[in-house]
Each structure stands twice: as structure tokens, then as C-alpha cells.
Write a protein that holds these residues in place. Structure first.
Motif, short mmCIF file in Angstrom:
data_model
loop_
_atom_site.label_atom_id
_atom_site.label_comp_id
_atom_site.label_asym_id
_atom_site.label_seq_id
_atom_site.Cartn_x
_atom_site.Cartn_y
_atom_site.Cartn_z
N VAL A 141 50.69 39.26 48.78
CA VAL A 141 49.82 38.33 48.97
C VAL A 141 48.84 37.93 47.82
O VAL A 141 48.40 37.03 47.73
CB VAL A 141 49.03 39.65 50.07
N LEU A 142 49.23 38.97 46.73
CA LEU A 142 48.02 38.76 45.93
C LEU A 142 48.54 37.37 44.93
O LEU A 142 48.14 36.43 44.27
CB LEU A 142 47.77 40.20 44.71
N ALA A 143 50.03 37.74 44.44
CA ALA A 143 50.69 36.29 44.16
C ALA A 143 50.10 34.96 44.65
O ALA A 143 49.85 34.16 43.64
CB ALA A 143 52.00 36.82 43.82
N GLU A 144 49.99 35.07 46.57
CA GLU A 144 49.73 33.92 46.80
C GLU A 144 48.19 33.88 46.25
O GLU A 144 48.09 32.24 46.20
CB GLU A 144 49.96 34.38 48.60
N ALA A 145 47.59 34.63 47.01
CA ALA A 145 46.14 33.80 46.18
C ALA A 145 46.10 33.67 45.28
O ALA A 145 44.93 32.96 44.35
CB ALA A 145 45.27 35.35 46.05
N GLY A 146 46.23 34.13 44.20
CA GLY A 146 45.98 33.87 42.43
C GLY A 146 46.71 32.15 42.87
O GLY A 146 46.19 31.69 41.35
N ALA A 147 47.91 32.08 42.87
CA ALA A 147 48.78 30.73 42.86
C ALA A 147 48.16 29.80 43.68
O ALA A 147 47.69 28.64 42.49
CB ALA A 147 49.98 30.46 43.67
N GLY A 187 38.89 34.67 41.83
CA GLY A 187 40.23 34.15 42.23
C GLY A 187 40.90 33.73 40.95
O GLY A 187 42.14 33.68 40.35
N PRO A 188 40.38 32.98 39.94
CA PRO A 188 41.02 33.11 38.49
C PRO A 188 41.61 34.43 37.63
O PRO A 188 41.83 33.18 36.57
CB PRO A 188 40.04 32.12 37.84
N HIS A 189 40.78 35.15 38.22
CA HIS A 189 41.01 36.28 37.22
C HIS A 189 41.73 37.36 38.53
O HIS A 189 42.00 38.31 38.45
CB HIS A 189 39.70 36.99 37.37
N MET A 190 42.42 36.77 39.17
CA MET A 190 42.95 37.52 40.29
C MET A 190 44.42 38.23 39.23
O MET A 190 44.82 39.36 39.85
CB MET A 190 43.68 36.59 41.16
N ALA A 191 44.50 38.31 38.53
CA ALA A 191 45.56 39.44 38.15
C ALA A 191 45.19 40.55 37.01
O ALA A 191 45.66 41.38 37.47
CB ALA A 191 46.12 38.35 36.26
N ILE A 192 43.72 39.90 36.34
CA ILE A 192 42.69 40.95 36.90
C ILE A 192 42.84 42.29 37.81
O ILE A 192 42.84 43.13 37.53
CB ILE A 192 41.62 41.04 35.85
N VAL A 193 42.10 41.12 38.49
CA VAL A 193 41.57 41.81 40.14
C VAL A 193 43.46 42.76 40.15
O VAL A 193 43.48 43.96 41.31
CB VAL A 193 41.83 40.68 41.64
#
Length: 476
Positions: free
Chosen positions: A402-408, A372-378
């Protein structure tokens, strides 16, 4: 089940075209039709296809009239000075020619349209590659990868889609990514240099006159490092783009060699279609057309339709001449538009059956919570396969939010997600779902499977360079 069938359909399609068991058009139509029946939705196949055709019809119209327009501009001599400039730089050195291909593709990509980039790049460089017996997939691979990096310009599409999907300002996404994208473009130039050195080693370095009187030899496809002169698959022979036919012979026409011996020209300087007195009109018309396209004054298909009609009318006022010019480019128009409408079947079934949505949900759900904390890299890593197997619309409007929500939820800014989502564009431009790639391979007379096998690994490497540079510069 839809997830498995979706991945199976894509894998089947890629295997069949890369092994040349089926033509791309046949595979784009028959494979999705078969899988549509397999998921129990065969009765809705017609609806899915019509919806897909409706969505891609404007793109097909744009490509049809863009090919006619730029074909006419090539015929009348608009790009002759560009070709002569490239020839003066490249001479007969394969390394310079490949680097010149990358530079030209990057410059022309500033207009934000991949089809335009590929038409101009192939028209200028194809005669050189044919005359020197260079690998044509090197040309298509370098051009596609350079255009993919440049496709991230705000008016190119992906950045605008990311901004719209996440309700952000496009400039806030793009401007901080400029250093990383610049590194990616440098990586493309370095790649072109390395590939050019391989071609120089394979073919040798000739003078222009030596290039004209070379013995005929089979063209080869460089499949990877260490491929020799006979180590690749043979490309099928074909004629050059209109206006450059004089350079596509196999080198055994003595009369032609004598005429061209003193100076190597990329386009026949004596062709009957030249209109030197109308040069500045054609240049102004092209600049006006590209400006109107960038400013979005009218839909792009309408702009090219009007441009093609005006170019034909002014340059070839007599009806027989107009018919001759349209007939000269009919082969490219039919091949490209046919491929686009065939791709409409593939995308229509993939979307209509729900395969794309299920595949995206599965991919996102497979990301561990610890990431989660590395969602930008993911997001950056996922952008490679997802933008290859999906349209940009599907990825940016369906997956990125969806990825943006998970990252937020883990404190990752939507801006970082948006920037990371651009990393896969170098690979995206060689996707079978991108209509422009069929313009590239069609005009270059390269099999799509050959292009895919050669280009994918280099495009993936370039995308990873962009992602790594973004991380290093702190923008991702």
C-alpha cells in the motif's frame, strides 16, 4: 472501532507485562481473549486460536529441537574454544564483555536465524555476566539489537519478504543498503561500548582472580542513564544454561573458587558430558546443518529435528544419557514453546478479528498527501512501530504494498520503499510477537518486561541511525 480496540489491546498487553502485573504467557492468552469477546467475536475465538497455533506450530517445533540441538552441542564442548577466545579478549573488563557480546551476536547472526544467535550468544556470555554481577538486560539488549540489524540479510527474512511483496530482486534491495546497515552495526558497537563503560563504572575493573572471589551482591537492571548499583529492578535468580552451571554460583563456594583460581573458564572443562573425540564430527554436523538451512534444502524444523536426533544418538548412545540430556534442557524447551503457543493466541485474534488490517489502513490513511514525495522516509519511520506491533509477514505483505502504491503516485521508486522498510528491524527483534526473543530472555533469566523497558529506546535509536544513513547515502 476495530482500530481503537487493536491499539488498546496492544497497549494493555505491554503495560501489564512491563509493570509485571501479569506474566507474558498469561497476558498473551487472556488479553486477546478478552478483546475478542469485546469486539463481539467471542464465538470465533477457538477458530482464531487454532489458526494462530497452526501458523506458529512450525516455529515452535523449530525452537524446541533447536534448543535441544544447541544444548547438546554446548554440553559436548563444541563452543568451548569460542568461549575461551572471548574470555581471553574480555578478561574481567565489563566494557570488553559488552562489546564482545555485540560482536559475537553479529557474527553468529550470519546464519540468518535469531534463535540460533541468541542460544549461542547467551550460552557463551551468561557465565561472565553472572560471575561479575553485570546487568543481564545489557546482554539481552545488545544481542537483540545487533541481531536486528543483521536480520536484514537476504536470507534473514525481511529483505526476501519485501522483494516478494513488491516483485523486486532481493539483491537490488539489499546491496545498496549495505553502507547504511554497516553504519547501523557500528552504532550497535558504539552503544555496547558506552553501556560497557557504564557497567565498568558501576562494578569497577577486576582481574580474573578478583572476579572469582568477589562478595555476593544483588544483580541490577540498568533502567537508563545514571542508574546506579541499586537503581534498577532486581532480576530473579536462575541457573545458567546447561553446561555453564559452574559459573552461576554466587561466589561463596570456596572449593570451586580454589579450583578455578588460576584460570577463569566460561564452561566447566571437566564436565562429564564433554566429547572431545567427537569434536570435529559435531563441528561438521553444525556447519552442515546451518548450510542446509541457508540453502533451504529442507524446512528448518525438519533440519533441527534430524540434527537433534543425530546429535543425541552419536554423542550419547546410551538411553539413560539421552534422557538426561533431554531433561537437562526441558526447562528451556517448555518455557520457549509455551510462550510461542501463547503468542499464537495473540496473533490469531489480532489477525482473525481484522484488527491488524484496520490498524494498518488507519496508519497509512493518516499520512498527509503532502508527504507523498517523501513516502520512502515515511515508510522508514512507520517501519519502527508497525514491525514492533505486527509480524513481518503482516507488515511486508499487508502494509508495504500500500505504501509502495502511494509512493509510486508521487514518483517514489518501489526500491526506495523496500529499502526504507528494513529500517525498523533493530526494534522488531525485541517485539513480543517474535518467538526468538523469548529464547533470549528465557535463557538469560531476564523478565521480558525488564528487557523491553531497557532495550526499546536503544533499538529505536539504532533504527533511526540506519534510516538516516540510508537517506545520507542516497539509497532511501
Amino acid at each position: 472501532m476495530l482500530t481503537i480496540l487493536g491499539f488498546a489491546m496492544i497497549a494493555t498487553f505491554l503495560v501489564l507485562i512491563m509493570t509485571k502485573k501479569m506474566s507474558p504467557i498469561a497476558a498473551l492468552v487472556l488479553i486477546p481473549a478478552l478483546f475478542c469477546v469485546a469486539v463481539g467475536q467471542g464465538a470465533k475465538l477457538g477458530d482464531y486460536v487454532i489458526e494462530g497455533v497452526g501458523n506458529l506450530a512450525p516455529t515452535a517445533a523449530m525452537l524446541m529441537f533447536a534448543i535441544v540441538y544447541f544444548g547438546v552441542m554446548i554440553d559436548v564442548g563444541l563452543f568451548d574454544p569460542i568461549v575461551r577466545g572471548i574470555l581471553r579478549f574480555c578478561k574481567a573488563d565489563p566494557m570488553r564483555i559488552v562489546v564482545g557480546t555485540a560482536v559475537l551476536a553479529a557474527i553468529v547472526s550470519l546464519d540468518g536465524d535469531g534463535s540460533t544467535t541468541f542460544m549461542i550468544t547467551v550460552s557463551a556470555m551468561y557465565p561472565l555476566y553472572k560471575r561479575l554481577k553485570m546487568s543481564l538486560v545489557v546482554m539481552t539488549g545488545v544481542a537483540a539489537t545487533a541481531n536486528g540489524v543483521m536480520n536484514t540479510l537476504p536470507w534473514g527474512g525481511p529483505t526476501a519478504r519485501a522483494a516478494t511483496a513488491l516483485k523486486l530482486d532481493a539483491s537490488e534491495i539489499f546491496i545498496p543498503m549495505i553502507p547504511a546497515l554497516a553504519v547501523g552495526l557500528l552504532a550497535v558497537f558504539l552503544l555496547s561500548y558506552v553501556l560497557g563503560l557504564r557497567e565498568r563504572k558501576r562494578l569497577g575493573m577486576l582481574t580474573l582472580n578478583e572476579a572469582l572471589v568477589r562478595e555476593p551482591e544483588q544483580e541490577t537492571v540498568l533502567a537508563g542513564a545514571g542508574t546506579g548499583a541499586g537503581g534498577g529492578d532486581r532480576l530473579r535468580k536462575g541457573s545458567a544454561a546447561s553446561g555453564s552451571a559452574d559459573l552461576t554460583q554466587d561466589g561463596d563456594d570456596d572449593e570451586e573458587d580454589e579450583e578455578d583460581e588460576e584460570e577463569f573458564k566460561g564452561l566447566d572443562p571437566n564436565r562429564s558430558t564433554l566429547r572431545p573425540k567427537l569434536y570435529w564430527f559435531n563441528a561438521g554436523l553444525t556447519i552442515a546443518l546451518l548450510t542446509a538451512m541457508i540453502m533451504e534444502l529442507m524446512p528448518i524444523p525438519v533440519l533441527f529435528l534430524l540434527g537433534a536426533a543425530l546429535a543425541l544418538t552419536v554423542n550419547f548412545p546410551h538411553m539413560p544419557d539421552q534422557r538426561a540430556r533431554i531433561a537437562a534442557h526441558a526447562d528451556n524447551v517448555l518455557n520457549v514453546s509455551g510462550m510461542v503457543f501463547a503468542a499464537a493466541v495473540f496473533t490469531g485474534v489480532l489477525t482473525g478479528t481484522g484488527m491488524v488490517e484496520n490498524m494498518a489502513d488507519w496508519v497509512v490513511g493518516a499520512v498527509p498527501d503532502a508527504m507523498g514525495p517523501h513516502m520512502a522516509i515515511v515508510t522508514g519511520l512507520l517501519s519502527l512501530p508497525l514491525t514492533y506491533f505486527m509480524s513481518n509477514d503482516g507488515f511486508y505483505f499487508g502494509v508495504v504494498p500500500v505504501l509502495a502504491e502511494a509512493g509510486a503516485a508521487h514518483g517514489v521508486s518501489p526500491l526506495e520503499i523496500a529499502r526504507a522498510s528494513l529500517a525498523g528491524q533493530a526494534l522488531h527483534m525485541s517485539s513480543p510477537l517474535v518467538p526468538a526473543v523469548y529464547v533470549l530472555v528465557g535463557m538469560a533469566k531476564v523478565e521480558f518486561g525488564d528487557h523491553t523497558r531497557f532495550t526499546v529506546k536503544w533499538a529505536v535509536l539504532t533504527s533511526l541511525v540506519v534510516l538516516g544513513a540510508g537517506i545520507l547515502f542516497g539509497t532511501i
